[in-house]
Motif scaffolding. Structure first.
Motif, PDB file in Angstrom:
ATOM      1  N   ASN A 222       0.848  -1.185   0.000  1.00  0.00           N
ATOM      2  CA  ASN A 222       0.000   0.000   0.000  1.00  0.00           C
ATOM      3  C   ASN A 222       0.886   1.239   0.000  1.00  0.00           C
ATOM      4  O   ASN A 222       1.637   1.458   0.951  1.00  0.00           O
TER       5      ASN A 222
ATOM      6  N   VAL B   6       0.120   4.626   0.226  1.00  0.00           N
ATOM      7  CA  VAL B   6      -1.029   5.496   0.489  1.00  0.00           C
ATOM      8  C   VAL B   6      -0.797   6.928   0.007  1.00  0.00           C
ATOM      9  O   VAL B   6      -1.689   7.553  -0.557  1.00  0.00           O
TER      10      VAL B   6
ATOM     11  N   GLY C 213      -1.678   7.076  -3.465  1.00  0.00           N
ATOM     12  CA  GLY C 213      -2.923   6.412  -3.853  1.00  0.00           C
ATOM     13  C   GLY C 213      -2.719   5.214  -4.757  1.00  0.00           C
ATOM     14  O   GLY C 213      -3.440   5.040  -5.734  1.00  0.00           O
TER      15      GLY C 213
ATOM     16  N   ASP D 243       3.014  -1.831   4.218  1.00  0.00           N
ATOM     17  CA  ASP D 243       2.518  -0.458   4.087  1.00  0.00           C
ATOM     18  C   ASP D 243       3.698   0.484   3.953  1.00  0.00           C
ATOM     19  O   ASP D 243       4.613   0.451   4.779  1.00  0.00           O
TER      20      ASP D 243
ATOM     21  N   LEU E 147      -9.020   7.051  -1.255  1.00  0.00           N
ATOM     22  CA  LEU E 147      -7.679   7.625  -1.193  1.00  0.00           C
ATOM     23  C   LEU E 147      -7.344   7.914   0.273  1.00  0.00           C
ATOM     24  O   LEU E 147      -8.218   8.254   1.065  1.00  0.00           O
ATOM     25  N   GLY E 148      -6.074   7.758   0.644  1.00  0.00           N
ATOM     26  CA  GLY E 148      -5.645   8.110   1.993  1.00  0.00           C
ATOM     27  C   GLY E 148      -5.713   6.988   3.003  1.00  0.00           C
ATOM     28  O   GLY E 148      -5.439   7.201   4.187  1.00  0.00           O
ATOM     29  N   GLU E 149      -6.085   5.784   2.578  1.00  0.00           N
ATOM     30  CA  GLU E 149      -6.154   4.652   3.505  1.00  0.00           C
ATOM     31  C   GLU E 149      -5.523   3.420   2.868  1.00  0.00           C
ATOM     32  O   GLU E 149      -5.518   3.275   1.651  1.00  0.00           O
ATOM     33  N   THR E 150      -4.998   2.526   3.722  1.00  0.00           N
ATOM     34  CA  THR E 150      -4.500   1.248   3.223  1.00  0.00           C
ATOM     35  C   THR E 150      -5.697   0.324   2.991  1.00  0.00           C
ATOM     36  O   THR E 150      -6.813   0.597   3.467  1.00  0.00           O
TER      37      THR E 150
END
Lengths: 166, 166
Positions: A94, A96, A99, A164, B64-67
């Motif tokens: 991921n 993040v 995106g 991550d 967007l903005g999260e795993t």
């Protein structure tokens, strides 16, 4: 375009001020492979920005109409002109901040004849001690290669790794 | 918008006839969980289209903005109001026909108090013999539940399953 919260939603979306169409923006998938020939791994030298001239595992954006494995196979053909046999999914990363979700599959090279496409300056095999760690294009390539050599040295079975990247 | 092949590309893209901006269309990610309480699994009855009134594992579009794991946790809160402890990734399903990738994580319920959000009519626990197989909303839910009960009956360790749905 204007950013506002649509009636049945709970976050801002890009909404067209003329036709009210909502343009959803979502994370995008990048798919690639870790192509193996004996003790060596295939890397490509980028002929495109960003990171022109840096080394990467063959990978690119997943397209509509293909599975993640099919996309990874296609990118390996396009960027390296390599003939591979696809293996299982190995890393899911991921990223993040930009995106993106990167998915790398293990793959076995069927030959050492490569035919890099227009997006690559060169495609060549590297043993672990030859990997240009300081000249890698992306952290997802670095993390995947690092995991791969670690698992191989430990004699592990390359189980899926979810990573991550801040 | 007009569909044409941009200069440095090899497939048709939606290009704005006014400003020439290329609008890339790519597969989208759906993330969710398999929430477990002893021998039971939590399902939600949909209060939205498509498949209103059908049952589903809690899941929704990754933002967007999260795993992927954070998105799966958020959707489980939003749709079921369930308190869970996230487990490992369990299924990755390519739904090529609709341009979606579904990712389901195993999860352990911390309580049996649920508080379904506006997108759900009901959230409840089902033992295997109670699963409403004919009333499930999506094939990705069916495949994931089928794999889960199969692995559990066989005493297997729930290794990642990659499934292509035609």
């Amino acid at each position: 375009m204007q950013y506002r919260i649509p009636a049945d939603d709970n976050r801002e979306r890009a909404v067209c001020t003329v036709c009210s169409t909502i343009h959803y923006e979502n994370p995008i998938n990048v798919v690639g492979t870790v192509p193996i020939w004996g003790e060596q791994v295939l890397l490509c030298k980028r002929n495109i920005e960003p990171r022109w001239g840096k080394w990467t595992l063959p990978a690119g954006f997943l397209e509509l109409g293909e599975t993640t494995a099919e996309g990874a196979l296609r990118e390996t053909h396009e960027e390296a002109g390599a003939d591979i046999e696809m293996g299982p999914l190995y890393t899911l990363l991921n990223v993040v901040r930009v995106g993106q979700i990167h998915l790398f599959y293990r793959a076995r090279l069927r030959s050492t004849t490569f035919n890099p496409g227009p997006e690559s300056l060169e495609a060549r095999l590297f043993a672990e001690h030859e990997i240009p760690w300081e000249e890698l294009a992306f952290r997802t390539t670095r993390e995947t290669l690092h995991s791969f050599f670690e698992d191989r040295r430990a004699g592990r079975d390359f189980a899926l790794r979810c990573i991550d990247i801040p």
